[in-house]
Design an enzyme around this catalytic site. Sequence first.
Site, PDB file in Angstrom:
ATOM      1  N   GLY A   1       0.468  -1.270  -0.388  1.00 52.43           N
ATOM      2  CA  GLY A   1      -0.195  -0.147  -0.149  1.00 52.43           C
ATOM      3  C   GLY A   1       0.901   1.518   0.006  1.00 52.43           C
TER       4      GLY A   1
ATOM      5  NE  ARG B   1     -12.514   5.292   9.833  1.00 53.42           N
ATOM      6  CZ  ARG B   1     -13.195   6.011  11.391  1.00 53.42           C
ATOM      7  NH1 ARG B   1     -14.636   6.506  11.423  1.00 53.42           N
ATOM      8  NH2 ARG B   1     -12.196   6.151  12.580  1.00 53.42           N
TER       9      ARG B   1
ATOM     10  NE  ARG C   1     -10.757   3.148  12.832  1.00 54.46           N
ATOM     11  CZ  ARG C   1     -11.123   3.997  14.230  1.00 54.46           C
ATOM     12  NH1 ARG C   1     -11.960   4.208  14.995  1.00 54.46           N
ATOM     13  NH2 ARG C   1     -10.132   5.577  13.969  1.00 54.46           N
TER      14      ARG C   1
ATOM     15  NE  ARG D   1      -6.137   9.733  16.157  1.00 53.02           N
ATOM     16  CZ  ARG D   1      -6.316   8.743  15.619  1.00 53.02           C
ATOM     17  NH1 ARG D   1      -7.173   7.493  15.521  1.00 53.02           N
ATOM     18  NH2 ARG D   1      -6.141   9.032  14.207  1.00 53.02           N
TER      19      ARG D   1
ATOM     20  CG  HIS E   1      -8.490   0.845  15.540  1.00 46.71           C
ATOM     21  ND1 HIS E   1      -8.054   1.724  16.198  1.00 46.71           N
ATOM     22  CD2 HIS E   1      -8.302   1.495  14.112  1.00 46.71           C
ATOM     23  CE1 HIS E   1      -7.493   3.102  16.022  1.00 46.71           C
ATOM     24  NE2 HIS E   1      -7.551   2.534  14.339  1.00 46.71           N
TER      25      HIS E   1
HETATM   26  N1  APR Z   1      -2.825  -4.113  -3.397  1.00 43.91           N
HETATM   27  C1  APR Z   1      -1.367  -3.375  -3.400  1.00 43.91           C
HETATM   28  N2  APR Z   1      -2.293  -2.608  -2.960  1.00 43.91           N
HETATM   29  C2  APR Z   1      -3.948  -2.055  -3.108  1.00 43.91           C
HETATM   30  C3  APR Z   1      -4.975  -2.617  -2.910  1.00 43.91           C
HETATM   31  C4  APR Z   1      -4.251  -4.163  -3.224  1.00 43.91           C
HETATM   32  N3  APR Z   1      -4.861  -5.534  -3.983  1.00 43.91           N
HETATM   33  N4  APR Z   1      -5.494  -2.163  -3.018  1.00 43.91           N
HETATM   34  C5  APR Z   1      -5.420  -1.104  -2.815  1.00 43.91           C
HETATM   35  N5  APR Z   1      -4.157  -0.571  -3.149  1.00 43.91           N
HETATM   36  C6  APR Z   1      -3.736   0.261  -2.456  1.00 43.91           C
HETATM   37  C7  APR Z   1      -4.214   1.590  -3.129  1.00 43.91           C
HETATM   38  O1  APR Z   1      -3.808   1.608  -4.510  1.00 43.91           O
HETATM   39  C8  APR Z   1      -3.936   2.759  -2.313  1.00 43.91           C
HETATM   40  O2  APR Z   1      -2.976   3.178  -2.982  1.00 43.91           O
HETATM   41  O3  APR Z   1      -3.251   0.367  -0.904  1.00 43.91           O
HETATM   42  C9  APR Z   1      -3.988   2.264  -1.034  1.00 43.91           C
HETATM   43  C10 APR Z   1      -4.464   2.816  -0.211  1.00 43.91           C
HETATM   44  O4  APR Z   1      -3.386   4.488   0.461  1.00 43.91           O
HETATM   45  P1  APR Z   1      -5.541   5.265   0.500  1.00 43.91           P
HETATM   46  O5  APR Z   1      -6.122   4.804  -0.150  1.00 43.91           O
HETATM   47  O6  APR Z   1      -4.390   6.694   0.789  1.00 43.91           O
HETATM   48  O7  APR Z   1      -5.348   4.503   2.186  1.00 43.91           O
HETATM   49  P2  APR Z   1      -4.232   5.393   3.751  1.00 43.91           P
HETATM   50  O8  APR Z   1      -4.898   6.403   3.998  1.00 43.91           O
HETATM   51  O9  APR Z   1      -3.227   4.936   3.176  1.00 43.91           O
HETATM   52  O10 APR Z   1      -5.290   4.041   4.800  1.00 43.91           O
HETATM   53  C11 APR Z   1      -5.124   2.423   4.129  1.00 43.91           C
HETATM   54  O11 APR Z   1      -5.021   1.824   6.286  1.00 43.91           O
HETATM   55  O12 APR Z   1      -5.529   2.973   8.570  1.00 43.91           O
HETATM   56  C12 APR Z   1      -6.064   2.299   7.721  1.00 43.91           C
HETATM   57  O13 APR Z   1      -8.512   2.626   7.344  1.00 43.91           O
HETATM   58  C13 APR Z   1      -7.171   2.908   6.707  1.00 43.91           C
HETATM   59  O14 APR Z   1      -7.467   0.489   5.702  1.00 43.91           O
HETATM   60  C14 APR Z   1      -7.100   1.733   5.562  1.00 43.91           C
HETATM   61  C15 APR Z   1      -5.446   1.776   5.155  1.00 43.91           C
END
Ligand code: APR
Length: 309
Positions: free
Chosen positions: A9, A82, A88, A151, A175
């Site tokens: 991610g 979210r 969540r 927090r 959480h």
């Molecule tokens: N494989 C790899 N990456 C993926 C996949 C996958 N199958 N599916 C989604 N992603 C990537 C997306 O392309 C994106 O870049 O996961 C990333 C998620 O990033 P954001 O949308 O910016 O989300 P973020 O704020 O980083 O949160 C990610 O962490 O805190 C938790 O609730 C939050 O579940 C969420 C996670």
Amino acid sequence: MRQKITVVGAGNVGATTAQRLFEKSYADIVLVDIVEGLPQGKALDILESGPVVGSDANIIGTNTYEETSNSDIIVITSGIARKPGMSRDDLLLTNMKIVSDVVDKTVSKSPDSIVVIVTNPLDAMAQQALKVSGFPKQRVVGMAGVLDTARYRSFLAEELNVSVDVVQAYVLGGHGDTMVPTVGPTTVGGIPVADLIPTKRLEEIVQRTRDGGAEIVALLKTGSAYYAPSASIVEMIDSIVLDKKLILPCTAYLEGEYGLNGLYVGVPVKLGKSGIEHIYEFDLTDSELQSLHKSAESVKELLEIMAGN
Ligand code: APR
């Protein structure tokens, strides 16, 4: 030799975590995402900060898993985040599929790794990761308690106009809205917090802690928190990589502790090079223990939904 850490991610939480880890210099990092160019671009950008921030670690971005082989730690942040009005738990089924797929792909290439789950709903995703990986419970841990506690500590320090350094606290439980910011084990400069803040005000601070994630989501409007979450992930990774054996509130698989069995909930654990090396059982008040069980119930509800899908 440096450790190797994979961060899956490359969104807000993943990329910020990769940046913070890179600046520590103790590990080479592989940043993975499904979006082409995104992990490569962010990794290159972070790498180019090396001469300025004084890090000679390596970081690469990729859309495949070959490069993640033999990682010591795998951090999973992939999934959807979210938006305002969402809980969540609304992320459950989408993120369950993503986490299952990613865990499967990463652990087959790094069978001795420690998996740190960040994707929400956190406790349920940690349970899914344990199931898919087939790893021992010590090597699958979830990040939430450190964040919720950070927090809580920030709000308490602000209230009392003292340094966050002197506020010792633990937020336990799932959480989510039912998390349990404890009062008994919480001290400020060694003084029980209940002696310093009137009950009614303390309750307001506890409630603000529970709503801490939603407060940020409402302000950002387009996503959820990532600075404090990534800092919290890195505190856990410090403890693992450097074998510091910190006692941190983390999501761990319980088998009888606190009267809970067969599920992930946030509790104080010792984190070291083997992962979760011990789970500590605090003396909680009856009402705190009740709240912990209530929180575990809401995690169980998610597990039941997952089992039916
Ligand atoms: N494989 C790899 N990456 C993926 C996949 C996958 N199958 N599916 C989604 N992603 C990537 C997306 O392309 C994106 O870049 O996961 C990333 C998620 O990033 P954001 O949308 O910016 O989300 P973020 O704020 O980083 O949160 C990610 O962490 O805190 C938790 O609730 C939050 O579940 C969420 C996670």
